[in-house]
Design an enzyme around this catalytic site. Structure first.
Site, PDB file in Angstrom:
ATOM      1  N   LYS A  13      -8.780   5.309 -19.045  1.00 31.24           N
ATOM      2  CA  LYS A  13      -9.185   5.772 -20.378  1.00 31.24           C
ATOM      3  C   LYS A  13      -8.011   5.662 -21.359  1.00 31.24           C
ATOM      4  O   LYS A  13      -7.586   4.564 -21.663  1.00 31.24           O
ATOM      5  CB  LYS A  13      -9.729   7.198 -20.258  1.00 31.24           C
ATOM      6  N   ARG A  17       0.842  -1.216   0.000  1.00 34.38           N
ATOM      7  CA  ARG A  17       0.000   0.000   0.000  1.00 34.38           C
ATOM      8  C   ARG A  17       0.868   1.253   0.000  1.00 34.38           C
ATOM      9  O   ARG A  17       0.473   2.304  -0.496  1.00 34.38           O
ATOM     10  CB  ARG A  17      -0.943   0.020   1.222  1.00 34.38           C
ATOM     11  N   TYR A  20     -16.548  16.270 -14.646  1.00 31.61           N
ATOM     12  CA  TYR A  20     -17.046  14.890 -14.544  1.00 31.61           C
ATOM     13  C   TYR A  20     -17.991  14.758 -13.333  1.00 31.61           C
ATOM     14  O   TYR A  20     -17.726  15.314 -12.259  1.00 31.61           O
ATOM     15  CB  TYR A  20     -15.834  13.953 -14.411  1.00 31.61           C
ATOM     16  N   ASP A  62      -7.587  17.969 -14.529  1.00 35.28           N
ATOM     17  CA  ASP A  62      -7.906  16.594 -14.919  1.00 35.28           C
ATOM     18  C   ASP A  62      -7.750  16.545 -16.442  1.00 35.28           C
ATOM     19  O   ASP A  62      -8.528  17.156 -17.174  1.00 35.28           O
ATOM     20  CB  ASP A  62      -9.344  16.267 -14.491  1.00 35.28           C
TER      21      ASP A  62
HETATM   22  C1  LIG Z   1     -12.799  13.272 -16.907  1.00 31.64           C
HETATM   23  C2  LIG Z   1     -12.872  12.120 -15.972  1.00 31.64           C
HETATM   24  N1  LIG Z   1     -12.223  12.193 -14.787  1.00 31.64           N
HETATM   25  C3  LIG Z   1     -12.253  11.178 -13.895  1.00 31.64           C
HETATM   26  C4  LIG Z   1     -12.962  10.032 -14.150  1.00 31.64           C
HETATM   27  C5  LIG Z   1     -13.003   8.936 -13.102  1.00 31.64           C
HETATM   28  O1  LIG Z   1     -12.159   7.916 -13.461  1.00 31.64           O
HETATM   29  P1  LIG Z   1     -12.320   6.408 -12.903  1.00 31.64           P
HETATM   30  O2  LIG Z   1     -13.589   5.882 -13.495  1.00 31.64           O
HETATM   31  O3  LIG Z   1     -11.077   5.725 -13.369  1.00 31.64           O
HETATM   32  O4  LIG Z   1     -12.412   6.525 -11.406  1.00 31.64           O
HETATM   33  C6  LIG Z   1     -13.634   9.896 -15.369  1.00 31.64           C
HETATM   34  C7  LIG Z   1     -14.394   8.656 -15.645  1.00 31.64           C
HETATM   35  O5  LIG Z   1     -15.134   8.559 -16.603  1.00 31.64           O
HETATM   36  C8  LIG Z   1     -13.592  10.967 -16.301  1.00 31.64           C
HETATM   37  O6  LIG Z   1     -14.238  10.905 -17.474  1.00 31.64           O
END
Ligand SMILES: Cc1ncc(COP(=O)(O)O)c(C=O)c1O
Length: 403
Positions: free
Chosen positions: A213, A58, A116, A188
């Site tokens: 992604k 961890r 998001y 992000d």
């Molecule tokens: C722009 C964005 N940030 C964060 C996330 C969250 O990622 P995770 O599903 O890997 O937790 C997503 C998920 O679709 C996303 O599209």
């Protein structure tokens, strides 16, 4: 006489070789959750960070560390200062840990309104309960952002490209505002990936991703990653160790392998996306197409300045004429694209926005956010562009004449 160990002791203590001999070409998967030491002193020194080594998975793991290090290189190689990465169990783990590490009770956040959904609910729900308040603003309105900044503001949070309208954040301008106010800019960059844009080069303090992604790229591994300069990443790492959302070694192996083809995949996906967007925009059943590669997209010129040449991301949002029914019919009638959540993988995915990712919003709320009730988001994969285009145009033909 030394007692000969019993069969269970011998089985439980089968030898494990120390370090591997030679230099493996592929990243080894280190699954051991714990590491052996010769002495308690050595163990204590590794825990204190004064002796190199690993103690517990961890805290650190060689495979997950290699993945974080590789992303830090992709995001930060062209900077004149060093940056480091930390890997997480998911994109949301990366985001929640970063926000907890960089705020405290009484702190204030300025965030893009179109972020998001789970980032929005984290800021608007859970973090508010712990005394961190957030103002959500139109991230293209620099005057509104300046007005929202307060003495308690800790950070500005935005996405390089936002879902589903593909709004482009003016990162240098946001970094300028953040610097003037003495706050951090956290970005992000999931929808862009470092093969399109590297926010740290444009003044961001922290860049993070859902590695699920584009970084992984094959829809088979969940993870997240954060890259920042030393003093920030140190605080984020400590919060990760306390909170516990560490990335598993097997997932790190897959994500690391995905990085090898990131520029190849993303260059191809971006080129196809722009071709797809241009072809779809000419269809009479289409009201609107959101993709920054189109000259009429409000972020086109900015993307041209901030993004690598010819790469505008690989998400295209198509809004056919008509209401929700028309959008759902379009998503249902494409055959090459698959109806599924997520994005960034080799398969093209389609999703009707109003009934899936933004299903909590009414038609009016969607329109107020600049999203048509019929909008369908396509995450473009690596298939042949001609097949994807023929497929979507065929599906649109069946919608022609709808009210
Ligand atoms: C722009 C964005 N940030 C964060 C996330 C969250 O990622 P995770 O599903 O890997 O937790 C997503 C998920 O679709 C996303 O599209």
């Amino acid at each position: 006489m030394v007692q000969r160990p019993g069969e269970n002791t011998r089985a439980a203590r089968l030898p494990v070789p120390d370090a591997p001999v030679g230099r493996p070409v592929r990243l080894p998967v280190h699954r051991s959750t714990t590491y052996a030491f010769e002495t308690s002193q050595e163990y204590a020194e590794v825990l204190d960070g004064i002796r190199p080594g690993y103690s517990y998975a961890r805290i650190d793991n060689p495979t997950t560390e290699a993945f974080a290090h590789a992303v830090a290189a992709l995001e930060g190689d062209r900077l004149d200062h060093a940056v480091r990465g930390q890997a997480f169990a998911s994109g949301m783990a990366a985001i929640s840990t970063t926000l907890l590490a960089l705020t405290r009770a009484g702190a204030h956040v300025v965030a893009a309104r179109s972020i998001y959904g789970n980032t929005y609910s984290l800021l608007d729900g859970l973090l508010r309960r712990f005394g961190v308040t957030t103002d959500f603003v139109d991230i293209t309105d620099l005057a509104a952002i300046r007005a929202a900044l307060r003495p308690e503001t800790a950070l500005v949070f935005t996405e390089t490209l936002s879902n589903p309208t593909m709004t482009v954040s003016d990162l240098p301008a946001l970094a300028g505002l953040a610097r003037e106010a003495g706050v951090l800019l956290v970005v992000d960059s999931t929808f862009a990936s470092p093969a399109v844009c590297r926010p740290l080069e444009h003044g961001a303090d922290v860049v993070l991703h859902s590695a699920t992604k584009y970084l992984g790229g094959h829809s088979d591994a969940t993870g997240g990653v954060v890259v920042a300069r030393d003093e920030l990443i140190g605080a984020i790492r400590s919060a990760r160790v306390d909170l516990g959302p560490c990335l598993a070694a097997d997932e790190a192996f897959l994500l690391h392998r995905g990085l090898e083809t990131l520029p190849l995949r993303v260059a191809r996906q971006c080129a196809t996306a722009t071709e797809f967007a241009a072809a779809v925009a000419r269809h009479p059943a289409v009201e609107r197409v959101d993709h920054p590669g189109l000259p009429e997209h409000p972020g086109h010129a900015l993307a041209g300045r901030l993004f690598d040449a010819g790469r505008f991301g690989a998400v295209v949002t198509v809004t056919p004429r008509g209401g929700r029914d028309a959008g759902m019919a379009l998503a249902d009638r494409v055959r090459v694209a698959t109806i599924a959540a997520s994005l960034g993988g080799t398969h093209t995915l389609a999703g009707h926005v109003g009934s899936t990712t933004h299903r909590q919003m009414t038609d009016e709320a969607l329109r107020a956010a600049g999203i048509g009730p019929a909008a369908v988001r396509f995450s473009i994969g690596v298939e042949d562009p001609a097949d994807l285009i023929a497929d979507v145009l065929g599906a649109l033909d069946t919608l022609d004449g709808r009210p």
